[in-house]
Design an enzyme around this catalytic site. Structure first.
Site, mmCIF file in Angstrom:
data_model
loop_
_atom_site.group_PDB
_atom_site.id
_atom_site.type_symbol
_atom_site.label_atom_id
_atom_site.label_comp_id
_atom_site.label_asym_id
_atom_site.label_seq_id
_atom_site.Cartn_x
_atom_site.Cartn_y
_atom_site.Cartn_z
ATOM 1 N N TYR A 53 0.820 -1.215 0.000
ATOM 2 C CA TYR A 53 0.000 0.000 0.000
ATOM 3 C C TYR A 53 0.855 1.267 0.000
ATOM 4 O O TYR A 53 0.424 2.289 -0.556
ATOM 5 C CB TYR A 53 -0.991 -0.031 1.166
ATOM 6 C CG TYR A 53 -2.079 -1.047 0.926
ATOM 7 C CD1 TYR A 53 -3.171 -0.754 0.117
ATOM 8 C CD2 TYR A 53 -1.990 -2.338 1.458
ATOM 9 C CE1 TYR A 53 -4.154 -1.697 -0.144
ATOM 10 C CE2 TYR A 53 -2.972 -3.291 1.199
ATOM 11 C CZ TYR A 53 -4.041 -2.964 0.396
ATOM 12 O OH TYR A 53 -5.012 -3.903 0.124
ATOM 13 N N GLN A 86 -16.289 2.683 -5.901
ATOM 14 C CA GLN A 86 -15.611 1.448 -5.513
ATOM 15 C C GLN A 86 -14.104 1.667 -5.427
ATOM 16 O O GLN A 86 -13.381 0.787 -4.971
ATOM 17 C CB GLN A 86 -15.915 0.350 -6.538
ATOM 18 C CG GLN A 86 -17.385 -0.020 -6.624
ATOM 19 C CD GLN A 86 -17.685 -0.877 -7.843
ATOM 20 O OE1 GLN A 86 -17.887 -0.371 -8.942
ATOM 21 N NE2 GLN A 86 -17.718 -2.177 -7.657
ATOM 22 N N ASN A 87 -13.658 2.833 -5.873
ATOM 23 C CA ASN A 87 -12.228 3.116 -5.921
ATOM 24 C C ASN A 87 -11.710 3.592 -4.562
ATOM 25 O O ASN A 87 -12.420 4.259 -3.818
ATOM 26 C CB ASN A 87 -11.936 4.182 -6.978
ATOM 27 C CG ASN A 87 -12.378 3.737 -8.364
ATOM 28 O OD1 ASN A 87 -12.502 2.540 -8.628
ATOM 29 N ND2 ASN A 87 -12.635 4.694 -9.237
ATOM 30 N N VAL A 88 -10.449 3.298 -4.306
ATOM 31 C CA VAL A 88 -9.831 3.729 -3.046
ATOM 32 C C VAL A 88 -8.983 4.993 -3.237
ATOM 33 O O VAL A 88 -8.422 5.509 -2.276
ATOM 34 C CB VAL A 88 -8.978 2.600 -2.426
ATOM 35 C CG1 VAL A 88 -9.860 1.412 -2.075
ATOM 36 C CG2 VAL A 88 -7.841 2.175 -3.367
ATOM 37 N N HIS A 104 -15.062 0.978 -0.562
ATOM 38 C CA HIS A 104 -13.978 0.030 -0.274
ATOM 39 C C HIS A 104 -12.822 0.659 0.493
ATOM 40 O O HIS A 104 -11.721 0.110 0.519
ATOM 41 C CB HIS A 104 -13.478 -0.606 -1.583
ATOM 42 C CG HIS A 104 -14.528 -1.406 -2.274
ATOM 43 N ND1 HIS A 104 -14.509 -1.686 -3.628
ATOM 44 C CD2 HIS A 104 -15.663 -1.996 -1.799
ATOM 45 C CE1 HIS A 104 -15.579 -2.405 -3.950
ATOM 46 N NE2 HIS A 104 -16.292 -2.596 -2.858
#
Length: 232
Positions: A53, A86-88, A104
């Site tokens: 990440y 839905q994207n981070v 998400h």
């Protein structure tokens, strides 16, 4: 002012250079999902997950919102807009969208690994501090983990997204394969008389119970087409 609810997926960020997960050559082909996007993977090797990440954040800060993000933000002049993503990534916010629901999680946030949704221990990272160090801890003493909804975890903002969709006058889907549940089921909450538009360059399986107007194009051009249609 009419309510416009827009569900966005990876396809809206692809033109910004932010790597998608599911497409050919995407991240899931390079990193096994069970290693970096599940609670089990985190418990097995938190350093690997942290590094993954950290790398994603470095890619994100180099990306810029594209025309699709900007058009969506501009539509707030004419509509009450809610973006359900839905994207981070944070590209919607950086483009100027003011009401964004992240299903998400958010890549630029970290949290307690003991209680990810406790706001006391959530931190928003910045371009000057995008990296989390191995062993770094939250305020409650647990390891800092990404504020990401991993596979097998509940989607905390799904109820809020469903409530917004149920009040929509217009519902739009941009760059989503509609393969990822529960987000893909949101269209079922849209009122029966609510027009539904779908923008994607590929053929997408559309729920058979709804009449959907498909704009088969990449997000930036598709959003321009939609903008012209809505503002006629």
């Amino acid at each position: 002012m009419k309510k416009l609810v827009v569900l966005t997926g990876a396809g809206i960020s692809a033109e910004s250079g932010f790597e998608t997960f599911r497409d050919s050559g995407g991240l899931w082909e390079k990193y096994p999902v069970e290693k970096v996007a599940t609670p089990e993977g985190w418990h097995e090797n938190p350093d690997l997950v942290t590094d993954f990440y950290n790398g994603l954040r470095a890619q994100l800060i180099a990306a810029q919102p594209n025309a699709a993000h900007r058009i969506l933000a501009e539509l707030e002049t004419h509509f009450d807009v809610t973006v359900v993503t839905q994207n981070v990534d944070d590209l919607h916010e950086r483009a100027g969208s003011s009401h964004v629901i992240h299903l998400h999680g958010e890549l630029m946030k970290v949290c307690s690994s003991a209680d990810p949704d406790d706001p006391r221990y959530q931190e928003t990272l910045t371009p000057k501090r995008i990296a989390v160090h191995h062993g770094e801890r939250a305020g409650d003493g647990s390891l800092l983990r990404p504020w990401i909804v991993w596979f097998g975890e509940a989607v905390p903002n799904l109820e809020a997204a469903a409530e917004e969709t149920a009040r929509a006058d217009i519902f739009v889907i941009v760059g989503s394969s509609l393969n990822v549940y529960p987000a893909a089921g949101l269209v079922r909450y849209a009122p029966a008389d609510c027009p539904v538009y779908l923008i994607d360059p590929k053929e997408v399986h559309v729920p058979s119970h709804r009449q959907v107007r498909v704009i088969q194009d990449i997000a930036s051009r598709g959003m321009k087409t939609l903008q012209d249609l809505l503002l006629r």
